[in-house]
Design an enzyme around this catalytic site. Structure first.
Site, short mmCIF file in Angstrom:
data_model
loop_
_atom_site.label_atom_id
_atom_site.label_comp_id
_atom_site.label_asym_id
_atom_site.label_seq_id
_atom_site.Cartn_x
_atom_site.Cartn_y
_atom_site.Cartn_z
N HIS A 1 96.66 -55.23 89.08
CA HIS A 1 98.07 -55.63 89.02
C HIS A 1 98.72 -55.23 87.69
CE1 HIS A 1 96.62 -59.53 87.17
NE2 HIS A 1 97.76 -59.44 86.53
N ASP B 1 90.46 -56.94 91.55
CA ASP B 1 91.68 -56.68 90.77
C ASP B 1 91.40 -55.83 89.52
OD1 ASP B 1 94.19 -56.73 89.66
OD2 ASP B 1 94.45 -58.91 89.84
N SER C 1 95.55 -61.13 81.53
CA SER C 1 95.11 -60.30 82.64
C SER C 1 94.53 -59.01 82.12
CB SER C 1 96.26 -59.98 83.57
OG SER C 1 96.41 -61.02 84.46
#
Ligand code: ARG
Ligand code: ASP
Length: 724
Positions: free
Chosen positions: A85, A221, A654
């Site tokens: 992402h 991810d 992240s």
């Protein structure tokens, strides 16, 4: 002992018992503050191994990725791992329906196939330094805020000029603890960062919005990029002559996996937390701020969802915008629920009562801190007058309607033309053209028109009439509050909806385009709203906020003075931090126990062929059926996918590496679990968990699914547990 005190001690003691977790710590203070505790949790390294200015350390493998995420170097040739992402908008922009890297995955077979990304950059931290004394020189206690800020900025400018650095390095200085401390950073920024590989989006964002912020999770991810440097290994703009960057350190990768209780460290760039706010601020978040933002995005996302499900082209064009809006939207909901479930406001009130008791019992503290909470309370009351209008108007004016966002950007070019003339504009027409090409590639007027209709209805009903521009009220009245009609007329009459025409004009005569923009009805409405927001909302809110900042700085100092038994970490501010804890499940609600690890079996349980969120490639199903996991399976023969830990993280973390007791990579941070999404404001060690991709799943996907063994060969695989 008074009852309140007893209660406070009890709370403090329970907090100590479950210690692992709370805090995003400064890498250069680990030795003093954290090393002993970290070793108690199983760490085998020293603080020096994590951050050092004298030798290579883990921090030399960590980058701030694209400004909003974290990445880590995992090979001697500058290979960088981050989340899917985090790379998503890049992956999507390299994709078309006929060459769909986003949907099908992408693996560069050689350096020559790696794809450049305009505007993408990564930043390393060379060193950091406490510069509080210098920054606060000549800053007096009683100075008005603007004077204080002026002096601080002057001191910072001096520091930036005098601090030691190499020519290719940058210096920045940032406030900590609400402005009670300052740190200087020497950084190196690389701007040639190429796209190397990613799994199909059905794996990289498996579960999409339904699973986002939720455990148990099954998302792969991750994506891979590579840093390029000039021949001297220094930062350079993109050039075909650049070569793979050679890092001072890269993370070895552990193939030994994780078990509950294993030490974990998350090293990255958390964006923002607010752990020390007064109760009243949390209350406003629950009652006004989050509900307003959620209501706006509910409507935008409703429009997107229908359109994306109906049309593949739209799905590709809107997937990245949708994910960005939906991500915060869902988090705000979780945050509200979490604050309520944790009784955060009441607990903060208890904490404040104890604070006040201690302060009043101590003459000097009483003089200095006696009123701080009452004053904060009063300023938040002042803020409340504007808060609802402000949240709706900002969200609608700047973040949801694409035509408004386009207008905001174009207004910069209008200013150039008006203030600096045609030649100046022509000098920027390349940038303008690039921006517009990117914008129109993924813009669908019919979607934005529906968003406009929905949101203007909300705007007219939720924002105070005296805080809107006249032109909005006139037009709403003119169309008899038929928002669809208003939208239809405005969008048909605006040339900003004709991408082909706009691009054509910019190519031929940019000044004609900009003049036409100025007369465009959609542009004019957008500007009117943004300008009124700036004048009637941002200004008074900013003034109150400045007061709040001053009081919060004092309250921060006060908390650190009064609660001597407590250890404080500075709120996240996008600077490099260390969080640590252990691989850990949780019992988030009565009767529920979350296991800390998920497996590929769970992907198959959720798998729904053809579904927009839960489909997976046939090849993954085949690999699963054949148990073809290569050397990456866990000891139980299963393919691990995700795991949770008690590391305190937030947005910006992240892509951060999850690192084991020895300094090896074991996973990749990408999310938090639903029941703990309030952790930016109120951290509960029993419930807050971060979610990581198991590195073995990453390797399995690169190797077995992607067939990109040459990338695995670049990495350094190790077996720290078995000592191989
Ligand atoms: N919630 C995670 C974070 O805040 C992951 C977001 C990516 N997934 C998505 N559906 N947007 O960034
Ligand atoms: N998913 C977040 C990020 O993008 C991490 C988090 O908020 O926990 O940084």
């Amino acid at each position: 002992m008074k009852k309140g005190m007893l209660l406070f001690l009890l709370v403090a003691l329970t907090a100590l018992r479950v210690q692992a977790g709370d805090g995003m710590w400064l890498p250069l203070l680990l030795k003093q503050l954290n090393e002993a505790e970290m070793k108690g949790l199983g760490m085998k390294m020293s603080a020096e191994d994590i951050y050092s200015v004298n030798k290579n350390s883990l921090k030399d493998a960590i980058v701030s990725f694209g400004g909003g995420c974290t990445g880590e170097v995992i090979s001697g040739k500058g290979l960088v791992l981050t989340n899917h992402h985090c790379g998503e908008s890049r992956i999507q922009s390299h994709s078309t329906l006929s060459k769909n890297y986003y949907a099908d995955g992408f693996w560069a077979k050689s350096l020559a196939e790696e794809l450049p990304n305009q505007g993408l950059f990564v930043t390393f931290i060379v060193r950091m330094e406490d510069v509080t004394k210098t920054v606060l020189e000549n800053v007096e206690e009683e100075m008005p805020e603007n004077l204080r800020q002026g002096n601080i900025e002057r001191n910072i400018a001096l520091l930036r000029n005098s601090a030691q650095r190499e020519t290719w390095q940058e210096i920045s200085v940032r406030p900590f603890f609400g402005g009670n401390q300052y740190f200087l950073f020497v950084t190196e920024t690389y701007r040639d960062v190429r796209f190397v590989g990613a799994p199909p989006a059905s794996i990289g964002s498996f579960g999409k919005d339904t699973d986002n912020w939720v455990w148990p999770r099954h998302t792969g991810d991750f994506s891979l990029f590579r840093i390029y440097a000039d021949r001297n290994n220094r930062p350079a703009e993109y050039s075909p002559d650049n070569v793979p960057f050679q890092p001072r350190h890269f993370l070895p990768i552990s193939l030994d996996g994780v078990e509950e209780g294993d030490f974990t460290l998350v090293f990255g760039f958390p964006g923002a937390t607010n752990a020390y706010l007064p109760a009243v601020a949390l209350q406003q978040t629950i009652e006004i701020v989050n509900p307003a933002r959620i209501a706006v995005r509910d409507r935008t996302l409703g429009v997107y969802d229908k359109a994306m499900r109906a049309d593949r082209q739209i799905r590709l064009q809107y997937v990245s915008k949708q994910a960005r809006l939906a991500n915060a939207w869902k988090k705000w909901m979780g945050e509200m629920q979490g604050l309520e479930a944790a009784g955060a406001v009441a607990k903060k009130r208890e904490y404040e009562a104890e604070f006040q008791r201690r302060v009043m019992a101590h003459p000097e503290w009483k003089w200095r801190y006696g009123n701080v909470l009452a004053e904060l309370e009063a300023r938040y009351k002042d803020l409340a007058v504007y808060l609802q209008s402000n949240e709706y108007a900002t969200e609608i004016g700047s973040r949801n309607i694409e035509l408004f966002q386009l207008s905001n950007t174009l207004s910069g070019y209008v200013n150039v033309l008006e203030n600096n003339g045609v030649e100046a504009l022509k000098g920027r027409s390349d940038n303008l053209l690039k921006y517009l090409e990117g914008f129109y590639k993924d813009y669908r007027p019919e979607i934005d028109r529906q968003v406009f209709a929905e949101l203007m209805a909300l705007y007219m009903s939720k924002v105070q009439a005296d805080l809107m521009p006249g032109i909005a009220i006139e037009q709403a009245t003119e169309y008899g509050k038929d928002y669809n009609l208003w939208a239809a007329e405005l969008y048909t009459g605006s040339m900003l909806n004709r991408g082909d025409l706009a691009l054509q004009m910019v190519r031929v005569k940019p000044e004609d385009f900009i003049s036409a923009v100025q007369k465009d009805p959609a542009y004019q409405l957008a500007r009117a709203i943004v300008e009124v927001n700036a004048e009637k909302l941002a200004k008074p809110v900013g003034r109150i906020q400045q007061e709040i900042n001053r009081l919060q700085r004092l309250y921060m100092e006060a908390q650190m003075t009064v609660f001597t038994e407590k250890r404080f970490f500075p709120d996240a501010n996008s600077t490099l931090r260390v969080s640590y804890g252990q691989v850990s499940g949780s019992e988030p609600r009565d009767g529920i126990r979350y296991q800390p690890v998920t497996y590929l079996d769970g992907v198959m349980e959720k798998y729904k062929p053809g579904d927009y969120e839960f489909d997976v490639p046939a090849k993954l199903v085949q690999l699963y059926k054949n148990r073809d996991f290569g050397p990456y399976a866990a000891a139980n023969g299963k393919m691990p996918v995700n795991f949770t830990g008690s590391n305190h993280t937030t947005g910006g973390n992240s892509g951060s590496p999850a690192i084991d007791a020895h300094g090896n990579l074991i996973g990749l941070n990408f999310d938090r679990q639903w029941e703990g999404t309030m952790s930016d404001l109120f951290y509960d060690p029993a419930i807050c968990r971060n979610i990581m991709v198991d590195i073995r799943y990453v390797l399995f996907l690169v190797d077995k699914l992607g067939g990109a063994k040459h990338l695995i060969e670049e990495m350094k695989l190790v077996h720290p547990k078995s000592g191989k």
